[in-house]
Design an enzyme around this catalytic site. Sequence first.
Site, mmCIF file in Angstrom:
data_model
loop_
_atom_site.group_PDB
_atom_site.id
_atom_site.type_symbol
_atom_site.label_atom_id
_atom_site.label_comp_id
_atom_site.label_asym_id
_atom_site.label_seq_id
_atom_site.Cartn_x
_atom_site.Cartn_y
_atom_site.Cartn_z
ATOM 1 N N HIS A 32 -78.785 -37.509 -94.783
ATOM 2 C CA HIS A 32 -77.938 -37.933 -93.657
ATOM 3 C C HIS A 32 -76.506 -37.470 -93.887
ATOM 4 C CE1 HIS A 32 -76.962 -40.391 -90.084
ATOM 5 N NE2 HIS A 32 -75.777 -40.480 -90.671
ATOM 6 N N ASP A 252 -73.941 -39.613 -95.773
ATOM 7 C CA ASP A 252 -73.190 -39.810 -94.523
ATOM 8 C C ASP A 252 -71.852 -39.060 -94.535
ATOM 9 O OD1 ASP A 252 -72.902 -40.670 -91.896
ATOM 10 O OD2 ASP A 252 -71.694 -42.392 -92.477
HETATM 11 C C1 0GY Z 1 -72.968 -42.226 -88.979
HETATM 12 C C2 0GY Z 1 -72.228 -43.297 -88.354
HETATM 13 C C3 0GY Z 1 -71.310 -43.245 -87.386
HETATM 14 C C4 0GY Z 1 -71.045 -42.145 -86.536
HETATM 15 C C5 0GY Z 1 -71.888 -41.202 -86.142
HETATM 16 O O1 0GY Z 1 -72.552 -39.406 -84.893
HETATM 17 C C6 0GY Z 1 -71.629 -40.180 -85.123
HETATM 18 O O2 0GY Z 1 -70.557 -40.144 -84.555
HETATM 19 O O3 0GY Z 1 -73.103 -41.121 -86.659
HETATM 20 C C7 0GY Z 1 -70.537 -44.466 -87.161
HETATM 21 O O4 0GY Z 1 -69.406 -44.373 -86.639
HETATM 22 O O5 0GY Z 1 -71.044 -45.562 -87.492
HETATM 23 O O6 0GY Z 1 -74.168 -42.315 -89.178
HETATM 24 O O7 0GY Z 1 -72.406 -41.212 -89.330
#
Ligand code: 0GY
Length: 297
Positions: A32, A252
């Site tokens: 991820h 992440d």
């Molecule tokens: C993550 C979480 C976030 C954002 C996104 O695609 C995204 O903007 O996934 C978040 O802000 O919680 O999984 O990266």
Amino acid sequence: MSTFTKDASWLDWHPSPSKPTFVVPKGAVDAHCHVFGPGEEFPFAPQRKYTPCDASKQQLWHLRDYLGFSRNVIVQATCHGADNRALVDALEAAKGLARGVATITEDISEAELDRLHAAGVRGVRFNFVKRLVDALPFDTLKRIADRIVTRDWHIVIYFESQDLPELYDFFTSLPTTLVVDHMGRPDVSKPVDGDEFALFLKFMTENTNVWSKVSCPERISIAGPINGYQDVVPFARKVVEMFPDRVLWGTDWPHPNMKSHMPDDGKLVDMIPLFAPTTELQQKLLIDNPMRLYWSN
Ligand code: 0GY
């Protein structure tokens, strides 16, 4: 000079993470992570809810190598909407060492789906986190699911724990493998054996097509980094021990929307043995499971 100005409150990814003490097994997958732009080359979507700093594919490969990982699964970030160009560019440049999860609309052509598959896309993401997206209606999402099921792609679902009751029946109606982001973001101030997390565990127990990423302690933790995000450990460990063949782990990176602090990616890697305490569990979490889901078709 970039075409885009990042949000005033934006925190940039950590420039010099520590070297992890935990040596990840050879062939491990960071399942991820995201790329952002660069904005000048791959513009952010007009309907985005945040404007990030750039986070390029080369910077992601650098982190991958530094942390000791071999492969990445890149998830389309909401700041790029359904424009998957930055994702496809990164996947093509990775030469087989990355797979992707795209965001698509129901009018996508079969030819474009073929192109995404050839680049390495193996799933689509349905996001229900209100501060990130205006979620599409269930019937639209169902039609998208029906478009991808024949390709043996899966659906990544991102939601917050308080929304699981209202989403539950929709999720169980979906025809593909489902991969939950960040354990459905449990409220770790509540007990790990309490009702709220019990619903998530029931979701996974009763639906063997549901997987979970045991990721994002930095987002989920209330105690925070000083405490080493220890309050998240019982939740992640429970999921790994109950469902060892349906869990994934990811950094992440570049950690969109972190407001309190930016995590040290090396320290996140050092949490892996707390989540998966045996070499057998680590092998499943970091290699066998992501390879089965992303590299077998
Ligand atoms: C993550 C979480 C976030 C954002 C996104 O695609 C995204 O903007 O996934 C978040 O802000 O919680 O999984 O990266």
